[in-house]
Motif scaffolding. Structure first.
Motif, PDB file in Angstrom:
ATOM      1  N   VAL A 157      96.127  39.656  85.914  1.00  0.00           N
ATOM      2  CA  VAL A 157      95.695  40.631  86.918  1.00  0.00           C
ATOM      3  C   VAL A 157      96.222  42.022  86.568  1.00  0.00           C
ATOM      4  O   VAL A 157      95.506  43.026  86.673  1.00  0.00           O
ATOM      5  CB  VAL A 157      96.172  40.208  88.327  1.00  0.00           C
ATOM      6  CG1 VAL A 157      95.853  41.294  89.359  1.00  0.00           C
ATOM      7  CG2 VAL A 157      95.522  38.882  88.728  1.00  0.00           C
ATOM      8  N   TYR A 158      97.472  42.079  86.151  1.00  0.00           N
ATOM      9  CA  TYR A 158      98.104  43.348  85.773  1.00  0.00           C
ATOM     10  C   TYR A 158      97.340  44.015  84.630  1.00  0.00           C
ATOM     11  O   TYR A 158      97.044  45.216  84.685  1.00  0.00           O
ATOM     12  CB  TYR A 158      99.554  43.073  85.365  1.00  0.00           C
ATOM     13  CG  TYR A 158     100.347  44.294  84.960  1.00  0.00           C
ATOM     14  CD1 TYR A 158     101.002  45.069  85.915  1.00  0.00           C
ATOM     15  CD2 TYR A 158     100.464  44.668  83.616  1.00  0.00           C
ATOM     16  CE1 TYR A 158     101.741  46.183  85.546  1.00  0.00           C
ATOM     17  CE2 TYR A 158     101.203  45.779  83.246  1.00  0.00           C
ATOM     18  CZ  TYR A 158     101.837  46.536  84.208  1.00  0.00           C
ATOM     19  OH  TYR A 158     102.551  47.643  83.841  1.00  0.00           O
ATOM     20  N   ASP A 159      97.011  43.247  83.597  1.00  0.00           N
ATOM     21  CA  ASP A 159      96.282  43.805  82.456  1.00  0.00           C
ATOM     22  C   ASP A 159      94.904  44.302  82.866  1.00  0.00           C
ATOM     23  O   ASP A 159      94.459  45.375  82.443  1.00  0.00           O
ATOM     24  CB  ASP A 159      96.144  42.755  81.352  1.00  0.00           C
ATOM     25  CG  ASP A 159      97.467  42.469  80.644  1.00  0.00           C
ATOM     26  OD1 ASP A 159      98.465  43.149  80.956  1.00  0.00           O
ATOM     27  OD2 ASP A 159      97.489  41.565  79.786  1.00  0.00           O
ATOM     28  N   HIS A 160      94.206  43.517  83.696  1.00  0.00           N
ATOM     29  CA  HIS A 160      92.863  43.916  84.138  1.00  0.00           C
ATOM     30  C   HIS A 160      92.907  45.187  84.963  1.00  0.00           C
ATOM     31  O   HIS A 160      91.984  46.006  84.917  1.00  0.00           O
ATOM     32  CB  HIS A 160      92.226  42.786  84.954  1.00  0.00           C
ATOM     33  CG  HIS A 160      90.878  43.129  85.510  1.00  0.00           C
ATOM     34  ND1 HIS A 160      90.695  43.586  86.812  1.00  0.00           N
ATOM     35  CD2 HIS A 160      89.635  43.134  84.952  1.00  0.00           C
ATOM     36  CE1 HIS A 160      89.409  43.826  87.014  1.00  0.00           C
ATOM     37  NE2 HIS A 160      88.749  43.561  85.907  1.00  0.00           N
ATOM     38  N   ASP A 237      99.198  51.401  76.206  1.00  0.00           N
ATOM     39  CA  ASP A 237     100.373  50.803  75.582  1.00  0.00           C
ATOM     40  C   ASP A 237     101.555  50.809  76.542  1.00  0.00           C
ATOM     41  O   ASP A 237     102.264  49.809  76.688  1.00  0.00           O
ATOM     42  CB  ASP A 237     100.711  51.568  74.300  1.00  0.00           C
ATOM     43  CG  ASP A 237     101.769  50.866  73.453  1.00  0.00           C
ATOM     44  OD1 ASP A 237     101.764  49.624  73.423  1.00  0.00           O
ATOM     45  OD2 ASP A 237     102.575  51.558  72.822  1.00  0.00           O
ATOM     46  N   THR A 238     101.782  51.945  77.208  1.00  0.00           N
ATOM     47  CA  THR A 238     102.895  52.029  78.157  1.00  0.00           C
ATOM     48  C   THR A 238     102.678  51.083  79.323  1.00  0.00           C
ATOM     49  O   THR A 238     103.601  50.376  79.752  1.00  0.00           O
ATOM     50  CB  THR A 238     103.055  53.471  78.674  1.00  0.00           C
ATOM     51  OG1 THR A 238     103.403  54.329  77.584  1.00  0.00           O
ATOM     52  CG2 THR A 238     104.126  53.563  79.740  1.00  0.00           C
ATOM     53  N   TRP A 239     101.447  51.055  79.842  1.00  0.00           N
ATOM     54  CA  TRP A 239     101.136  50.163  80.970  1.00  0.00           C
ATOM     55  C   TRP A 239     101.412  48.714  80.602  1.00  0.00           C
ATOM     56  O   TRP A 239     102.093  47.984  81.330  1.00  0.00           O
ATOM     57  CB  TRP A 239      99.686  50.341  81.392  1.00  0.00           C
ATOM     58  CG  TRP A 239      99.254  49.413  82.499  1.00  0.00           C
ATOM     59  CD1 TRP A 239      98.796  48.134  82.376  1.00  0.00           C
ATOM     60  CD2 TRP A 239      99.285  49.689  83.902  1.00  0.00           C
ATOM     61  NE1 TRP A 239      98.522  47.597  83.613  1.00  0.00           N
ATOM     62  CE2 TRP A 239      98.815  48.522  84.561  1.00  0.00           C
ATOM     63  CE3 TRP A 239      99.640  50.799  84.670  1.00  0.00           C
ATOM     64  CZ2 TRP A 239      98.692  48.451  85.953  1.00  0.00           C
ATOM     65  CZ3 TRP A 239      99.523  50.715  86.061  1.00  0.00           C
ATOM     66  CH2 TRP A 239      99.056  49.563  86.681  1.00  0.00           C
ATOM     67  N   MET A 240     100.870  48.270  79.472  1.00  0.00           N
ATOM     68  CA  MET A 240     101.000  46.871  79.075  1.00  0.00           C
ATOM     69  C   MET A 240     102.452  46.505  78.761  1.00  0.00           C
ATOM     70  O   MET A 240     102.947  45.444  79.166  1.00  0.00           O
ATOM     71  CB  MET A 240     100.133  46.587  77.847  1.00  0.00           C
ATOM     72  CG  MET A 240      98.646  46.825  78.062  1.00  0.00           C
ATOM     73  SD  MET A 240      97.970  45.774  79.363  1.00  0.00           S
ATOM     74  CE  MET A 240      96.225  46.174  79.235  1.00  0.00           C
ATOM     75  N   MET A 241     103.145  47.369  78.027  1.00  0.00           N
ATOM     76  CA  MET A 241     104.499  47.039  77.583  1.00  0.00           C
ATOM     77  C   MET A 241     105.536  47.118  78.703  1.00  0.00           C
ATOM     78  O   MET A 241     106.603  46.510  78.602  1.00  0.00           O
ATOM     79  CB  MET A 241     104.910  47.951  76.435  1.00  0.00           C
ATOM     80  CG  MET A 241     104.116  47.734  75.153  1.00  0.00           C
ATOM     81  SD  MET A 241     104.385  46.093  74.439  1.00  0.00           S
ATOM     82  CE  MET A 241     106.035  46.308  73.762  1.00  0.00           C
ATOM     83  N   THR A 265     107.574  56.473  75.893  1.00  0.00           N
ATOM     84  CA  THR A 265     107.825  56.745  77.308  1.00  0.00           C
ATOM     85  C   THR A 265     108.918  55.833  77.846  1.00  0.00           C
ATOM     86  O   THR A 265     109.749  56.260  78.655  1.00  0.00           O
ATOM     87  CB  THR A 265     106.536  56.561  78.133  1.00  0.00           C
ATOM     88  OG1 THR A 265     105.539  57.463  77.648  1.00  0.00           O
ATOM     89  CG2 THR A 265     106.777  56.852  79.608  1.00  0.00           C
ATOM     90  N   ILE A 266     108.922  54.583  77.426  1.00  0.00           N
ATOM     91  CA  ILE A 266     109.947  53.649  77.882  1.00  0.00           C
ATOM     92  C   ILE A 266     111.299  53.997  77.260  1.00  0.00           C
ATOM     93  O   ILE A 266     112.341  53.977  77.938  1.00  0.00           O
ATOM     94  CB  ILE A 266     109.532  52.203  77.567  1.00  0.00           C
ATOM     95  CG1 ILE A 266     108.363  51.808  78.478  1.00  0.00           C
ATOM     96  CG2 ILE A 266     110.704  51.236  77.739  1.00  0.00           C
ATOM     97  CD1 ILE A 266     107.832  50.408  78.250  1.00  0.00           C
ATOM     98  N   ASP A 267     111.317  54.346  75.984  1.00  0.00           N
ATOM     99  CA  ASP A 267     112.566  54.793  75.360  1.00  0.00           C
ATOM    100  C   ASP A 267     113.113  56.030  76.071  1.00  0.00           C
ATOM    101  O   ASP A 267     114.321  56.147  76.312  1.00  0.00           O
ATOM    102  CB  ASP A 267     112.334  55.121  73.883  1.00  0.00           C
ATOM    103  CG  ASP A 267     112.139  53.882  73.029  1.00  0.00           C
ATOM    104  OD1 ASP A 267     112.656  52.813  73.398  1.00  0.00           O
ATOM    105  OD2 ASP A 267     111.461  53.989  71.991  1.00  0.00           O
TER     106      ASP A 267
END
Length: 285
Positions: A157-160, A237-241, A265-267
């Protein structure tokens, strides 16, 4: 691997097998397994015998087509925002309820407030519902429970949601849009267990205070960081990771590896939290 992590991996494997056989949520799986001393066969038998484990029945295509026609646009063959609002009223659910993200995934909704006939028919048929009453009184409850407690389902659901929420022609999500959907999803996954800290394969002491993982407070930090940082949007990429980061990081960010393949962004978020004194800076300890 620490003994605690090994035991947890074994428990998770049994829960996953229970879910794959019964199509139950992880929450129900854990409840039945605990009740029957983690004996898989006994727990599965009890699920079907005692809890009215629902087998998917054949939904009527004619009923689903008639329902779709009730809500679709007068001049087109899709349900748009106005029809979605009427549908939500009949289902007794707020249009901003997180469970609708699970419905959007199941019905392959292409974007917010839009439903295609094929996705509608195929999705509800697969779930086994062809009446508003069944959808309202049973389907939404089951989907909500599964979204809250089932990590694999939550991930789907998150990925979609990223594609679902993204404006047409855009590669990223506007920051305010991403924040709005994270506000729905992250507390749900944290509260129900779908986003529980995954220690499998990690050399982390289960008794260490830092091993508790991501909490609602970390979500608030993430939102604060993105708001202060600004920028044009949140990349796919940021959303998924972020999902993987939330499940793997300890509460003090001690296990974060700046050399790993995390999005910048996460770093940057980890560096921001350390420089602001929210978590310890390893270089100063």
């Amino acid at each position: 691997m620490p003994l605690g992590a090994t035991s947890r991996a074994s428990r998770d494997a049994v829960v996953s097998e229970f879910c794959s056989i019964t199509n139950a949520s992880q929450k129900d799986a854990k409840r039945y397994l605990d009740k029957h001393q983690r004996r898989l066969d006994a727990a599965i038998d009890a699920y079907f015998q005692e809890s009215n484990g629902r087998t998917t029945v054949a939904a009527s295509s004619s009923k689903l087509n008639a329902l779709f026609d009730r809500y679709k646009d007068r001049l087109g063959d899709e349900i748009s925002v106005d029809g979605t609002i009427r549908l939500c009223e009949d289902l007794g659910v707020d249009p901003e309820d997180v469970v609708l993200l699970a419905v959007a995934y199941e019905l392959k909704s292409p974007k917010v407030g839009e439903w295609k006939r094929k996705g509608w028919i195929d999705g509800w048929s697969r779930l086994g519902y062809d009446t508003i009453e069944g959808m309202r009184d049973d389907a939404l409850t089951r989907l909500r429970g599964k979204l809250e407690s089932d990590t694999t389902y939550f991930r789907k659901v998150y990925d979609h949601t990223f594609t679902f929420a993204r404006a047409e022609g855009q590669r990223s999500l506007a920051v305010d849009t991403a924040l709005a959907f994270w506000t729905l999803l992250l507390p749900t996954g944290l509260a129900g267990g779908a986003l529980n800290h995954d220690l499998t394969g990690e050399d982390v002491d289960m008794d260490d205070e830092g091993s508790s993982g991501w909490t609602d407070e970390h979500t608030e930090w993430w939102f604060q960081f993105l708001t202060e940082k600004g920028g044009k949007g949140v990349s796919k990429d940021t959303w998924m990771m972020l999902f993987d980061f939330i499940r793997s990081i300890d509460s003090k960010f001690l296990t974060h590896d700046a050399e790993a393949a995390w999005p910048s962004t996460i770093d940057d978020f980890v560096a921001w939290a350390r420089s602001g004194g929210k978590v310890p800076n390893p270089e100063e300890t």
